[in-house]
Every structure is written in C-alpha cells, then in structure tokens.
Design a protein around this motif. Sequence first.
Motif, PDB file in Angstrom:
ATOM      1  N   ARG A  78       7.213  10.705 160.824  1.00 15.98           N
ATOM      2  CA  ARG A  78       7.854   9.739 161.729  1.00 15.98           C
ATOM      3  C   ARG A  78       9.239   9.294 161.226  1.00 15.98           C
ATOM      4  NH1 ARG A  78       2.670   5.960 163.513  1.00 15.98           N
ATOM      5  NH2 ARG A  78       1.845   7.442 165.073  1.00 15.98           N
ATOM      6  N   VAL A  79       9.397   9.307 159.898  1.00 13.65           N
ATOM      7  CA  VAL A  79      10.707   8.912 159.376  1.00 13.65           C
ATOM      8  C   VAL A  79      11.588  10.128 159.118  1.00 13.65           C
ATOM      9  CG1 VAL A  79       9.791   6.807 158.361  1.00 13.65           C
ATOM     10  CG2 VAL A  79       9.877   8.905 156.987  1.00 13.65           C
ATOM     11  N   GLY A  80      11.088  11.311 159.474  1.00 14.94           N
ATOM     12  CA  GLY A  80      11.902  12.507 159.359  1.00 14.94           C
ATOM     13  C   GLY A  80      11.876  13.174 158.011  1.00 14.94           C
ATOM     14  N   MET A  81      10.982  12.797 157.118  1.00 13.33           N
ATOM     15  CA  MET A  81      10.932  13.412 155.792  1.00 13.33           C
ATOM     16  C   MET A  81      10.248  14.779 155.805  1.00 13.33           C
ATOM     17  SD  MET A  81       9.975  10.114 153.428  1.00 13.33           S
ATOM     18  CE  MET A  81       9.864  11.138 151.980  1.00 13.33           C
ATOM     19  N   LYS A  82       9.348  15.007 156.795  1.00 12.71           N
ATOM     20  CA  LYS A  82       8.628  16.282 156.874  1.00 12.71           C
ATOM     21  C   LYS A  82       8.618  16.754 158.317  1.00 12.71           C
ATOM     22  CE  LYS A  82       5.564  16.017 152.857  1.00 12.71           C
ATOM     23  NZ  LYS A  82       4.178  16.066 152.387  1.00 12.71           N
ATOM     24  N   PRO A  83       8.447  18.062 158.535  1.00 14.33           N
ATOM     25  CA  PRO A  83       8.387  18.572 159.903  1.00 14.33           C
ATOM     26  C   PRO A  83       7.047  18.226 160.561  1.00 14.33           C
ATOM     27  CG  PRO A  83       8.029  20.354 158.354  1.00 14.33           C
ATOM     28  CD  PRO A  83       8.423  19.155 157.531  1.00 14.33           C
ATOM     29  N   GLN A  84       7.063  18.303 161.876  1.00 18.17           N
ATOM     30  CA  GLN A  84       5.871  17.933 162.636  1.00 18.17           C
ATOM     31  C   GLN A  84       4.699  18.862 162.331  1.00 18.17           C
ATOM     32  OE1 GLN A  84       5.769  16.512 166.959  1.00 18.17           O
ATOM     33  NE2 GLN A  84       5.260  18.681 167.149  1.00 18.17           N
ATOM     34  N   LEU A  85       4.971  20.119 161.974  1.00 19.34           N
ATOM     35  CA  LEU A  85       3.887  21.056 161.674  1.00 19.34           C
ATOM     36  C   LEU A  85       3.003  20.542 160.550  1.00 19.34           C
ATOM     37  CD1 LEU A  85       2.555  23.781 162.166  1.00 19.34           C
ATOM     38  CD2 LEU A  85       4.189  24.798 160.549  1.00 19.34           C
ATOM     39  N   ASP A  86       3.604  19.837 159.584  1.00 18.26           N
ATOM     40  CA  ASP A  86       2.807  19.270 158.491  1.00 18.26           C
ATOM     41  C   ASP A  86       1.828  18.233 159.018  1.00 18.26           C
ATOM     42  OD1 ASP A  86       4.135  20.887 156.778  1.00 18.26           O
ATOM     43  OD2 ASP A  86       5.479  19.342 155.980  1.00 18.26           O
ATOM     44  N   TRP A  87       2.246  17.468 159.993  1.00 15.46           N
ATOM     45  CA  TRP A  87       1.345  16.464 160.587  1.00 15.46           C
ATOM     46  C   TRP A  87       0.182  17.164 161.309  1.00 15.46           C
ATOM     47  CZ3 TRP A  87       3.119  12.230 164.624  1.00 15.46           C
ATOM     48  CH2 TRP A  87       2.063  11.309 164.808  1.00 15.46           C
ATOM     49  N   LEU A  88       0.507  18.212 162.056  1.00 15.59           N
ATOM     50  CA  LEU A  88      -0.531  18.961 162.749  1.00 15.59           C
ATOM     51  C   LEU A  88      -1.546  19.533 161.759  1.00 15.59           C
ATOM     52  CD1 LEU A  88       1.752  20.887 165.290  1.00 15.59           C
ATOM     53  CD2 LEU A  88       0.153  19.035 165.847  1.00 15.59           C
ATOM     54  N   ASP A  89      -1.033  20.111 160.670  1.00 13.81           N
ATOM     55  CA  ASP A  89      -1.927  20.673 159.660  1.00 13.81           C
ATOM     56  C   ASP A  89      -2.762  19.588 158.981  1.00 13.81           C
ATOM     57  OD1 ASP A  89      -1.019  23.198 160.202  1.00 13.81           O
ATOM     58  OD2 ASP A  89       0.457  23.228 158.575  1.00 13.81           O
ATOM     59  N   ALA A  90      -2.160  18.434 158.741  1.00 13.62           N
ATOM     60  CA  ALA A  90      -2.890  17.340 158.095  1.00 13.62           C
ATOM     61  C   ALA A  90      -4.012  16.833 158.981  1.00 13.62           C
ATOM     62  CB  ALA A  90      -1.928  16.202 157.752  1.00 13.62           C
ATOM     63  N   GLU A  91      -3.758  16.735 160.287  1.00 10.05           N
ATOM     64  CA  GLU A  91      -4.812  16.320 161.211  1.00 10.05           C
ATOM     65  C   GLU A  91      -5.957  17.320 161.213  1.00 10.05           C
ATOM     66  OE1 GLU A  91      -5.374  13.718 162.900  1.00 10.05           O
ATOM     67  OE2 GLU A  91      -3.479  12.609 162.834  1.00 10.05           O
ATOM     68  N   ARG A  92      -5.617  18.603 161.241  1.00  7.65           N
ATOM     69  CA  ARG A  92      -6.654  19.627 161.261  1.00  7.65           C
ATOM     70  C   ARG A  92      -7.451  19.622 159.961  1.00  7.65           C
ATOM     71  NH1 ARG A  92      -4.884  25.742 162.372  1.00  7.65           N
ATOM     72  NH2 ARG A  92      -3.694  25.344 160.467  1.00  7.65           N
ATOM     73  N   GLU A  93      -6.764  19.476 158.825  1.00  3.70           N
ATOM     74  CA  GLU A  93      -7.460  19.471 157.538  1.00  3.70           C
ATOM     75  C   GLU A  93      -8.353  18.248 157.387  1.00  3.70           C
ATOM     76  OE1 GLU A  93      -4.393  19.771 154.676  1.00  3.70           O
ATOM     77  OE2 GLU A  93      -3.884  21.858 155.155  1.00  3.70           O
ATOM     78  N   ALA A  94      -7.911  17.106 157.877  1.00  2.92           N
ATOM     79  CA  ALA A  94      -8.728  15.898 157.786  1.00  2.92           C
ATOM     80  C   ALA A  94      -9.978  16.027 158.639  1.00  2.92           C
ATOM     81  CB  ALA A  94      -7.911  14.677 158.217  1.00  2.92           C
ATOM     82  N   THR A  95      -9.824  16.583 159.832  1.00  2.00           N
ATOM     83  CA  THR A  95     -10.989  16.773 160.700  1.00  2.00           C
ATOM     84  C   THR A  95     -11.954  17.782 160.093  1.00  2.00           C
ATOM     85  OG1 THR A  95      -9.645  16.269 162.659  1.00  2.00           O
ATOM     86  CG2 THR A  95     -11.740  17.413 163.012  1.00  2.00           C
ATOM     87  N   ALA A  96     -11.405  18.881 159.573  1.00  2.00           N
ATOM     88  CA  ALA A  96     -12.260  19.890 158.948  1.00  2.00           C
ATOM     89  C   ALA A  96     -12.997  19.322 157.744  1.00  2.00           C
ATOM     90  CB  ALA A  96     -11.417  21.093 158.532  1.00  2.00           C
ATOM     91  N   ALA A  97     -12.356  18.465 156.976  1.00  2.00           N
ATOM     92  CA  ALA A  97     -13.008  17.857 155.814  1.00  2.00           C
ATOM     93  C   ALA A  97     -14.139  16.933 156.249  1.00  2.00           C
ATOM     94  CB  ALA A  97     -11.982  17.096 154.987  1.00  2.00           C
ATOM     95  N   ALA A  98     -13.915  16.177 157.334  1.00  2.00           N
ATOM     96  CA  ALA A  98     -14.966  15.288 157.833  1.00  2.00           C
ATOM     97  C   ALA A  98     -16.154  16.075 158.371  1.00  2.00           C
ATOM     98  CB  ALA A  98     -14.394  14.373 158.923  1.00  2.00           C
ATOM     99  N   VAL A  99     -15.865  17.179 159.075  1.00  2.00           N
ATOM    100  CA  VAL A  99     -16.947  18.035 159.557  1.00  2.00           C
ATOM    101  C   VAL A  99     -17.696  18.641 158.376  1.00  2.00           C
ATOM    102  CG1 VAL A  99     -17.460  20.185 160.773  1.00  2.00           C
ATOM    103  CG2 VAL A  99     -15.850  18.543 161.761  1.00  2.00           C
ATOM    104  N   GLY A 100     -16.962  19.082 157.359  1.00  2.00           N
ATOM    105  CA  GLY A 100     -17.600  19.641 156.171  1.00  2.00           C
ATOM    106  C   GLY A 100     -18.510  18.641 155.479  1.00  2.00           C
ATOM    107  N   GLU A 101     -18.098  17.385 155.452  1.00  2.00           N
ATOM    108  CA  GLU A 101     -18.951  16.362 154.844  1.00  2.00           C
ATOM    109  C   GLU A 101     -20.230  16.182 155.638  1.00  2.00           C
ATOM    110  OE1 GLU A 101     -18.643  11.741 153.271  1.00  2.00           O
ATOM    111  OE2 GLU A 101     -17.360  12.423 154.916  1.00  2.00           O
TER     112      GLU A 101
END
Length: 420
Positions: free
Chosen positions: A377-400
């Motif tokens: 949101r502050v422009g430090m990283k590209p939006q793709l990183d946010w997309l990947d972070a959302e997917r990884e967080a969801t996958a981790a929760a499903v894995g748990e």
Amino acid sequence: MSVRSIALPMLAGLLASVAMPAQATTLEEAIAAAMTHAPEIEAARADADAADARIAEARGHGLPSAVLSGTIGQGRLDPQGYFGLPAASVTPRAAQLVIEQPLFTGGRVGAGIAQAKAGSEAARAGEAMTRSRIVVDTVRAYGDVLTARHMIALYEQMVGQMEEIQRHARLRFAAGESPNTDIAQAAARLAEAQAALERARGLAVSADARFANLTGLAPQNLRPLPANPAMPASLDETLDSARANNPALIQAEAALEAARAAARGARAERLPTVGAFAEGSTLRDQFFPDYRADGATVGVRARWQLFAGGRVAAKIAESDGAVRAADARVRAARSAVDEQTIGAFQDVRTAELVEAAAARQRLAADQARESVRHEVRVGMKPQLDWLDAEREATAAAVGEAVAQADRIVAAYRLLALIGR
C-alpha cells in the motif's frame, strides 16, 4: 386461570426454544451415535450371536436324543386263508420311541465344540474389528466435516481479499500508478481462489454425506477436534498391547484353533462310536387283522466304519493342510500387526509435530501477509507479493486444519490396532 396467563408462558417457552442454539455435537457423541447406527456393527453382532449358537449345537451332539416316529394307513389285508384268517379292511399303524445317549464318539464331539468355540472367538474379534473400523471412519468423517467447513470460510475470505486487491489494482491503473499487469495477476489469483472455494464446497458435500451415513446425525454445529485420547507411553508397551488385543491377530489365532479342532475331528472318524439306547414300540394291524405287538428294548449300540474308500484319509490330509495354512496366516498376521503398530505409533508422533509446525507456519504466514499488505500500500513492494502472501496464508491455514484432522485420526487408528 385466564387463557392469557396460560398462553404467555407457552409463547415465552416457544421463543426461548427457537432462540437457543442447537447443542453442539462432540466427537465422543458422534462415535457413540455411530456405534448404535452403523448396520455393519449390527451385522457383525448377528454373526457373533450365530457363532455362539453353534457352540450349543456342537454340545448337543453329546447329549441324549429322543426320536418319536409313527405311521398310520388304511388298506385291506388278505392272508389267503392262512391260519384260517379271512380278508379284512385294516388300519395298520405303528409308533416307536428311541432314546439314545452317546457314550464314546472318538473325540468327535469335543473337536466340534472346540471348533465352534474358536469360531465364536473369531466372530467376536471380527465384531471388535468392525467397531474399530467404524470408530476410525467416524473420526475421519468428523475431521473432514470440520476441515471442509474451515476451508470454505478461508477460501471465502480469500476470494473477498482477491476481489479487494483487484479493485485496488484497477483504481491504481486508472490513476496511472500501476500497469495493467497488476489487474491481470489479481484476476488470475481471484479465479484460483474461486476454484478452490468450489472444490471446498464439493468436499463439504461429500464429507457431510459420509458423516450422516456413519452416525445418522446432521453434520451441523460440530465441536472443534479434541486433544488425543490417552496413548501408550512407549513403543514396547504399544507392541505388547497390540500383540495381546489386536482383533485381526485374535481372529487369525482363533482360525488356527478351529483348524486344529477340525483336524482332531477328522482323525476321530477312524474310531468307533458307542451309545446306550432305550426303545419302545407298538404295532397294530401290521401282519393280519387285529395283530397287536408291544415291545421295549434297552441296550448298547456300536458302529465302526472299517473301510471308507479313502474318504477319511483324504479328510485328514485336507484338515492338516488347513492347519498349516492357518498357522502361516497367524505368523503373517503377527508380522503385519507389528509393522502396522510401529508405523501407527510413529504416525501419531509425526502428526503431532506436523500440527505444531503447521500452527507456527500459519501464524508466520498471517504476520507476513499483514506486513506485505502495508508494504504494498505504501509502494515498497509490488502487488504480486500481496497476492502471493494471501495465497500462502490461506494455504497455511488449510494445512493446519488438515494437520489437526490427521493428528486425531492417527491417534484413533493406533487405538484400533492395539484393541482399545
């Protein structure tokens, strides 16, 4: 008392019953419901009852027997002038009562009883094995329902997040702050999340059907998975318990005892049988009109088959082969139980460690997602990183969630192997 004074308390009770949520179902309650609902258990119990009845049947071969037989007819008897008797219409009839008590059967009765008892023990072990399988299946179905519900909630949240990211990407593109690639990437991740959501919904339908089939309960309002039941403290203790109580091993050992009893029964066919008997009879109109005869006999009857054309020898050879096969199956069952128990014991330990690691991964993924969200949101990283972070967080929760279900299933599978 007025009608209003009666109606108001009834209305209040009705509203209270509607407002109160249904009582949550625990895993223990689901297992108890499956024990009374599953037709497989009822069938196994009926098989065990039938096997018990065969014990009484085998014992009956060594008890006294009483046979009453009789005949009656209508005809005409013509002695042809013998003894000066004329032809006459007669009603020939006879009755006989025979009571017999086996005195010596060469071991046939004892072998039959031993074979029936072994069959009963095998049937009871089969019932226990069926119960254990239903318990493990119920635990798995219970965990699958909870996991599917959790997956649906996670993927619904993920879809919402992807839609929000896509909206931000469009706004930033319209403002000239980001390329069209961000919109395409967000759309791809959104489609991926929607596909995962539909798969989770499909899994939920299957899990609900399996749970309802096993327990007869509606798969609603299930309590979270509990901690593992009490487990053996060491592998040696686990192996000792499995070798003494594993239903499959008990069934194989009972089959060996039944085969040995059948072999003893086959050899008993070479020996004679001896029995005491008492016999009473009455005859009327059998040989000439008005013929009468009554008799009573008490004695001992013996039977010894001296030659059977090789049938007894073949039966003995067959039963000996069955004993060797059953003995080999017992050895194989012991090895298999040891192998399965060692694996299941390790699976419990592994599942616990995997669950703990999955919890740490989920927590770290959540923290990373929040950090990446602010950085994007502050422009430090590209939006793709946010997309990947959302997917990884969801996958981790499903894995748990999956790890939790695997952990409780591993525990109950071990209990099934050790006969608890």
